[in-house]
Design a protein around this motif. Structure first.
Motif, mmCIF file in Angstrom:
data_model
loop_
_atom_site.group_PDB
_atom_site.id
_atom_site.type_symbol
_atom_site.label_atom_id
_atom_site.label_comp_id
_atom_site.label_asym_id
_atom_site.label_seq_id
_atom_site.Cartn_x
_atom_site.Cartn_y
_atom_site.Cartn_z
ATOM 1 N N ILE A 1 0.833 -1.209 0.000
ATOM 2 C CA ILE A 1 0.000 0.000 0.000
ATOM 3 C C ILE A 1 0.863 1.254 0.000
ATOM 4 C CG2 ILE A 1 -1.947 -1.143 1.094
ATOM 5 C CD1 ILE A 1 -1.140 0.064 3.742
ATOM 6 N N ASP A 2 0.278 2.346 -0.491
ATOM 7 C CA ASP A 2 1.017 3.597 -0.528
ATOM 8 C C ASP A 2 1.018 4.259 0.855
ATOM 9 O OD1 ASP A 2 -1.566 4.514 -0.359
ATOM 10 O OD2 ASP A 2 -1.486 5.772 -2.128
ATOM 11 N N GLU A 3 1.763 5.327 0.957
ATOM 12 C CA GLU A 3 1.978 5.997 2.232
ATOM 13 C C GLU A 3 0.681 6.524 2.842
ATOM 14 O OE1 GLU A 3 4.166 10.043 3.536
ATOM 15 O OE2 GLU A 3 5.346 8.687 2.278
ATOM 16 N N SER A 4 -0.163 7.147 2.045
ATOM 17 C CA SER A 4 -1.402 7.717 2.592
ATOM 18 C C SER A 4 -2.345 6.622 3.086
ATOM 19 C CB SER A 4 -2.096 8.608 1.561
ATOM 20 O OG SER A 4 -2.455 7.872 0.420
ATOM 21 N N GLU A 5 -2.403 5.501 2.375
ATOM 22 C CA GLU A 5 -3.239 4.385 2.812
ATOM 23 C C GLU A 5 -2.702 3.796 4.113
ATOM 24 O OE1 GLU A 5 -6.432 1.803 2.806
ATOM 25 O OE2 GLU A 5 -6.096 3.506 1.482
ATOM 26 N N MET A 6 -1.393 3.746 4.241
ATOM 27 C CA MET A 6 -0.790 3.240 5.478
ATOM 28 C C MET A 6 -1.111 4.159 6.654
ATOM 29 S SD MET A 6 3.092 2.112 6.089
ATOM 30 C CE MET A 6 3.655 1.447 7.613
ATOM 31 N N ILE A 7 -1.028 5.448 6.425
ATOM 32 C CA ILE A 7 -1.351 6.411 7.478
ATOM 33 C C ILE A 7 -2.812 6.265 7.891
ATOM 34 C CG2 ILE A 7 -1.610 8.882 7.968
ATOM 35 C CD1 ILE A 7 0.950 9.298 6.281
ATOM 36 N N LEU A 8 -3.705 6.086 6.917
ATOM 37 C CA LEU A 8 -5.118 5.891 7.231
ATOM 38 C C LEU A 8 -5.338 4.648 8.097
ATOM 39 C CD1 LEU A 8 -6.815 6.795 3.828
ATOM 40 C CD2 LEU A 8 -7.008 8.051 5.977
ATOM 41 N N LYS A 9 -4.657 3.572 7.779
ATOM 42 C CA LYS A 9 -4.782 2.340 8.566
ATOM 43 C C LYS A 9 -4.237 2.554 9.977
ATOM 44 C CE LYS A 9 -6.659 -0.428 5.613
ATOM 45 N NZ LYS A 9 -8.001 -0.924 5.810
ATOM 46 N N LEU A 10 -3.100 3.227 10.068
ATOM 47 C CA LEU A 10 -2.523 3.502 11.386
ATOM 48 C C LEU A 10 -3.436 4.399 12.213
ATOM 49 C CD1 LEU A 10 1.241 3.991 10.471
ATOM 50 C CD2 LEU A 10 0.201 2.071 11.690
ATOM 51 N N LEU A 11 -4.043 5.376 11.583
ATOM 52 C CA LEU A 11 -4.977 6.241 12.287
ATOM 53 C C LEU A 11 -6.186 5.461 12.806
ATOM 54 C CD1 LEU A 11 -4.898 9.469 10.087
ATOM 55 C CD2 LEU A 11 -3.978 9.174 12.407
ATOM 56 N N THR A 12 -6.628 4.483 12.043
ATOM 57 C CA THR A 12 -7.725 3.628 12.496
ATOM 58 C C THR A 12 -7.317 2.855 13.747
ATOM 59 O OG1 THR A 12 -8.586 3.398 10.252
ATOM 60 C CG2 THR A 12 -9.243 1.711 11.839
ATOM 61 N N LEU A 13 -6.103 2.320 13.747
ATOM 62 C CA LEU A 13 -5.614 1.581 14.918
ATOM 63 C C LEU A 13 -5.455 2.501 16.131
ATOM 64 C CD1 LEU A 13 -2.981 -0.723 13.177
ATOM 65 C CD2 LEU A 13 -5.269 -1.357 13.980
ATOM 66 N N ILE A 14 -4.951 3.697 15.902
ATOM 67 C CA ILE A 14 -4.817 4.675 16.990
ATOM 68 C C ILE A 14 -6.184 5.069 17.528
ATOM 69 C CG2 ILE A 14 -4.114 7.058 17.509
ATOM 70 C CD1 ILE A 14 -1.756 6.577 15.541
ATOM 71 N N ASP A 15 -7.121 5.255 16.636
ATOM 72 C CA ASP A 15 -8.490 5.599 17.013
ATOM 73 C C ASP A 15 -9.095 4.523 17.924
ATOM 74 O OD1 ASP A 15 -10.776 7.180 16.978
ATOM 75 O OD2 ASP A 15 -11.557 6.244 15.165
ATOM 76 N N LEU A 16 -8.943 3.276 17.533
ATOM 77 C CA LEU A 16 -9.464 2.174 18.351
ATOM 78 C C LEU A 16 -8.760 2.126 19.708
ATOM 79 C CD1 LEU A 16 -9.802 -0.573 15.600
ATOM 80 C CD2 LEU A 16 -11.676 0.486 16.878
ATOM 81 N N THR A 17 -7.478 2.419 19.733
ATOM 82 C CA THR A 17 -6.725 2.442 20.987
ATOM 83 C C THR A 17 -7.223 3.549 21.907
ATOM 84 O OG1 THR A 17 -4.792 1.567 19.834
ATOM 85 C CG2 THR A 17 -4.405 2.589 21.970
ATOM 86 N N LEU A 18 -7.461 4.732 21.345
ATOM 87 C CA LEU A 18 -7.973 5.844 22.154
ATOM 88 C C LEU A 18 -9.352 5.532 22.733
ATOM 89 C CD1 LEU A 18 -6.920 8.995 20.099
ATOM 90 C CD2 LEU A 18 -6.135 8.346 22.373
ATOM 91 N N VAL A 19 -10.207 4.926 21.933
ATOM 92 C CA VAL A 19 -11.540 4.569 22.421
ATOM 93 C C VAL A 19 -11.422 3.529 23.536
ATOM 94 C CG1 VAL A 19 -13.750 3.518 21.798
ATOM 95 C CG2 VAL A 19 -12.714 5.198 20.285
ATOM 96 N N GLY A 20 -10.507 2.572 23.380
ATOM 97 C CA GLY A 20 -10.291 1.578 24.427
ATOM 98 C C GLY A 20 -9.770 2.205 25.708
#
Length: 169
Positions: free
Chosen positions: A54-73
């Motif tokens: 995947i390209d850089e922007s798609e990777m950042i989007l995936k990482l942001l999703t993981l960070i988002d789930l971590t913050l909610v947890g």
């Protein structure tokens, strides 16, 4: 003791005991935490095999999703423990158990500020994800996302300001 005093004392004890109705709700947040954990690892499972493709922007989007789930947890844990300690009972985890440094230090006001700031952080991540994929977002929706985010930021700032005002009096 007069009948009125007996009735009053009984009502007060019943009302005070009713705080335990909240205990299963806080325990239910553990199930929510488990669901978030499963979702986190599901996202990670889908992401890891393809991270080289995947390209850089798609990777950042995936990482942001993981960070988002971590913050909610993390927010769930804060609400679960602080709410239980503030409204039900102090946690008796034993003298040898590892105790979280913040446990027992959050009153309702600080809990409210943690929730507000966490909501703003989560909203910021969602907005950043939208901006990273702005070409696929309708302009009117983009405006609404920004307005909603600014409303959340303003609300958190106002809560902090009001909290500061009430602590000085």
């Amino acid at each position: 003791m007069a009948a009125k005093e007996v009735i009053e004392r009984s009502m007060e004890r019943a009302m005070y005991a009713s705080r335990w109705i909240l205990a299963p709700i806080y325990l239910g947040l553990s199930v929510v935490l488990l669901a978030l954990s499963i979702k986190f690892f599901q996202e990670l499972y889908h992401f890891l095999p393809h991270f080289l493709e995947i390209d850089e922007s798609e990777m950042i989007l995936k990482l942001l999703t993981l960070i988002d789930l971590t913050l909610v947890g993390s927010l769930t844990v804060i609400v679960m423990f602080s709410g239980y300690e503030n409204f039900v009972s102090q946690m008796d985890i034993g003298p040898n158990a590892e105790k979280l440094g913040w446990l027992g230090t959050h009153d309702y006001s600080s809990l409210k500020m943690k929730v507000a700031s966490s909501i703003v952080a989560i909203s910021s991540i969602h907005l950043l994800k939208i901006f990273m994929n702005v070409q696929n977002t309708d302009n009117s929706k983009l405006l609404w996302y920004v307005v909603i985010h600014l409303t959340l930021v303003t609300s958190a700032l106002m809560l902090g300001f009001l909290d500061k005002l009430t602590k000085h009096k």
